[in-house]
Design an enzyme around this catalytic site. Structure first.
Site, PDB file in Angstrom:
ATOM      1  N   GLU A  59       0.864  -1.187   0.000  1.00  0.00           N
ATOM      2  CA  GLU A  59       0.000   0.000   0.000  1.00  0.00           C
ATOM      3  C   GLU A  59       0.899   1.234   0.000  1.00  0.00           C
ATOM      4  O   GLU A  59       1.744   1.410   0.883  1.00  0.00           O
ATOM      5  CB  GLU A  59      -0.963   0.022   1.200  1.00  0.00           C
ATOM      6  CG  GLU A  59      -1.866   1.252   1.095  1.00  0.00           C
ATOM      7  CD  GLU A  59      -3.104   1.228   1.980  1.00  0.00           C
ATOM      8  OE1 GLU A  59      -3.466   0.163   2.506  1.00  0.00           O
ATOM      9  OE2 GLU A  59      -3.701   2.315   2.133  1.00  0.00           O
ATOM     10  N   GLU A  84       4.799   4.941   3.836  1.00  0.00           N
ATOM     11  CA  GLU A  84       4.187   6.213   4.250  1.00  0.00           C
ATOM     12  C   GLU A  84       5.216   7.083   4.991  1.00  0.00           C
ATOM     13  O   GLU A  84       5.644   6.747   6.088  1.00  0.00           O
ATOM     14  CB  GLU A  84       2.983   5.946   5.168  1.00  0.00           C
ATOM     15  CG  GLU A  84       2.290   7.196   5.697  1.00  0.00           C
ATOM     16  CD  GLU A  84       1.871   8.178   4.594  1.00  0.00           C
ATOM     17  OE1 GLU A  84       2.598   9.175   4.411  1.00  0.00           O
ATOM     18  OE2 GLU A  84       0.850   7.942   3.923  1.00  0.00           O
ATOM     19  N   ASP A 133      -2.430  12.130  -2.952  1.00  0.00           N
ATOM     20  CA  ASP A 133      -2.486  13.601  -2.922  1.00  0.00           C
ATOM     21  C   ASP A 133      -2.838  14.121  -4.314  1.00  0.00           C
ATOM     22  O   ASP A 133      -2.156  13.800  -5.288  1.00  0.00           O
ATOM     23  CB  ASP A 133      -1.123  14.167  -2.504  1.00  0.00           C
ATOM     24  CG  ASP A 133      -0.781  13.815  -1.069  1.00  0.00           C
ATOM     25  OD1 ASP A 133      -1.667  13.927  -0.204  1.00  0.00           O
ATOM     26  OD2 ASP A 133       0.368  13.394  -0.821  1.00  0.00           O
ATOM     27  N   ASP A 169     -11.158  11.075  -4.945  1.00  0.00           N
ATOM     28  CA  ASP A 169     -12.401  11.858  -4.861  1.00  0.00           C
ATOM     29  C   ASP A 169     -12.217  13.155  -5.635  1.00  0.00           C
ATOM     30  O   ASP A 169     -13.021  14.067  -5.513  1.00  0.00           O
ATOM     31  CB  ASP A 169     -12.718  12.195  -3.389  1.00  0.00           C
ATOM     32  CG  ASP A 169     -11.602  12.987  -2.738  1.00  0.00           C
ATOM     33  OD1 ASP A 169     -10.424  12.657  -2.972  1.00  0.00           O
ATOM     34  OD2 ASP A 169     -11.892  13.950  -2.000  1.00  0.00           O
ATOM     35  N   ARG A 207      -9.260   7.990   6.334  1.00  0.00           N
ATOM     36  CA  ARG A 207      -9.340   9.401   6.738  1.00  0.00           C
ATOM     37  C   ARG A 207      -9.734  10.279   5.548  1.00  0.00           C
ATOM     38  O   ARG A 207     -10.602  11.136   5.648  1.00  0.00           O
ATOM     39  CB  ARG A 207      -7.972   9.818   7.302  1.00  0.00           C
ATOM     40  CG  ARG A 207      -7.908  11.226   7.761  1.00  0.00           C
ATOM     41  CD  ARG A 207      -6.879  11.386   8.869  1.00  0.00           C
ATOM     42  NE  ARG A 207      -6.769  12.792   9.225  1.00  0.00           N
ATOM     43  CZ  ARG A 207      -5.811  13.589   8.792  1.00  0.00           C
ATOM     44  NH1 ARG A 207      -4.859  13.107   8.016  1.00  0.00           N
ATOM     45  NH2 ARG A 207      -5.788  14.847   9.134  1.00  0.00           N
TER      46      ARG A 207
HETATM   47  C1  LIG Z   1      -4.188  12.164   0.713  1.00  0.00           C
HETATM   48  S1  LIG Z   1      -3.278  11.096   1.716  1.00  0.00           S
HETATM   49  C2  LIG Z   1      -4.250   9.601   1.704  1.00  0.00           C
HETATM   50  C3  LIG Z   1      -3.947   8.726   2.893  1.00  0.00           C
HETATM   51  C4  LIG Z   1      -4.771   7.439   2.986  1.00  0.00           C
HETATM   52  N1  LIG Z   1      -4.517   6.571   1.877  1.00  0.00           N
HETATM   53  C5  LIG Z   1      -6.239   7.728   3.121  1.00  0.00           C
HETATM   54  O1  LIG Z   1      -7.029   7.303   2.250  1.00  0.00           O
HETATM   55  O2  LIG Z   1      -6.629   8.343   4.138  1.00  0.00           O
HETATM   56  C6  LIG Z   1      -1.939  10.645   0.637  1.00  0.00           C
HETATM   57  C7  LIG Z   1      -0.769  10.024   1.383  1.00  0.00           C
HETATM   58  O3  LIG Z   1       0.237   9.639   0.445  1.00  0.00           O
HETATM   59  C8  LIG Z   1       1.490   9.814   1.076  1.00  0.00           C
HETATM   60  N2  LIG Z   1       2.535   9.906   0.037  1.00  0.00           N
HETATM   61  C9  LIG Z   1       2.761  10.969  -0.778  1.00  0.00           C
HETATM   62  N3  LIG Z   1       3.829  10.722  -1.559  1.00  0.00           N
HETATM   63  C10 LIG Z   1       4.275   9.475  -1.227  1.00  0.00           C
HETATM   64  C11 LIG Z   1       5.358   8.686  -1.666  1.00  0.00           C
HETATM   65  N4  LIG Z   1       6.204   9.128  -2.599  1.00  0.00           N
HETATM   66  N5  LIG Z   1       5.534   7.455  -1.103  1.00  0.00           N
HETATM   67  C12 LIG Z   1       4.675   7.017  -0.145  1.00  0.00           C
HETATM   68  N6  LIG Z   1       3.634   7.740   0.320  1.00  0.00           N
HETATM   69  C13 LIG Z   1       3.445   8.947  -0.209  1.00  0.00           C
HETATM   70  C14 LIG Z   1       1.316  11.107   1.884  1.00  0.00           C
HETATM   71  O4  LIG Z   1       2.248  11.214   2.926  1.00  0.00           O
HETATM   72  C15 LIG Z   1      -0.116  10.989   2.372  1.00  0.00           C
HETATM   73  O5  LIG Z   1      -0.194  10.458   3.666  1.00  0.00           O
END
Ligand SMILES: C[S@@+](CC[C@H](N)C(=O)[O-])C[C@H]1O[C@@H](n2cnc3c(N)ncnc32)[C@H](O)[C@@H]1O
Length: 229
Positions: A59, A84, A133, A169, A207
């Protein structure tokens, strides 16, 4: 994008970490830490990392780990690797793991691009990228993790029967993703909305899905499989 390039544009922490969370990261995280080999030629083999597992998942960006924890709990024969860099999120998952330890999870605080350089090729059955993101400003679009080059990289880590599940979304990102899928080595097997489809098992509301529901944004899911050609 090359596999060696480590790209992370997000935050490492949200609010200052409470001492409990700091303590979890310092003392409890090592129990779940994915340790990279010193020599980059020595690849991490999920079969060796999880000797009793029969399938292996990754994941990317698990946030607070709601989905990762539930999947690992519900699928004890699958080894789960979570990537993460957001420490506040990781500490939430560690809290859950402290209350309910699981043997089939390993975590990395390293951006996934770096993690992949240490991972054995063609070793995964499933990759999840839930609510990545969106980077909505046009000048930031290139930071989006779901892109044709990234999908080409991910292909190399999947078994021929491997799958990718992606959700978003964000309407603009959804369109961007759909274009990326067309130019990628994957076929879009299924598309649905979490609001109207039978909810996938072991996928509780994360979240960021919850944030979307609060403002009434529909959450679209893409299931990709490898193209045979
Ligand atoms: C918008 S959040 C979504 C978190 C979770 N999947 C959710 O649905 O609540 C996107 C996550 O991707 C992580 N992320 C961004 N770039 C990443 C990377 N290069 N490798 C791993 N995680 C990354 C960010 O730190 C962030 O916590």
């Amino acid at each position: 994008m090359t596999e060696n390039k480590s790209i992370f544009y997000g935050r490492r922490i949200g609010r200052p970490l409470k001492s409990l969370n700091k303590g979890l990261l310092t003392h409890f995280f090592p129990k779940y830490e994915l340790i990279f080999p010193k020599n980059i030629e020595e690849k991490l083999d999920p079969k060796i990392l999880f000797p009793t597992a029969t399938t292996f998942s990754l994941e990317i960006g698990f946030g607070t780990g709601t989905h990762l924890f539930s999947q690992a709990k519900g699928n004890p024969n699958t080894g789960f690797i979570g990537s993460e860099p957001y420490l506040s999120g990781v500490s939430q998952l560690l809290k859950n793991l402290q209350e309910e330890p699981l043997k089939n999870i390993l975590l990395s605080l390293t951006p996934v691009q770096t993690l992949l350089t240490f991972l054995k090729l063609y070793s995964l059955d499933h990759i999840y990228i839930l609510f990545p993101d969106p980077w909505p400003k046009a000048r930031h679009n290139k930071r989006r993790i779901v892109s044709t080059p990234m999908l080409k990289v991910l292909k190399k880590y999947l078994k021929p029967t491997g799958k990718i599940t992606i959700s978003t979304d964000h309407t603009d990102y959804a369109g961007w993703m759909e274009e990326a899928f067309e130019k990628s080595p994957f076929i879009l097997e299924k598309t649905y909305f979490l609001e109207t489809h039978k909810r996938p098992v072991h996928w509780p509301i994360t979240r960021f899905e919850n944030k979307a529901h609060l403002v009434g944004r529909p959450c679209k899911v893409y299931e990709l499989i490898l193209s045979k050609t």
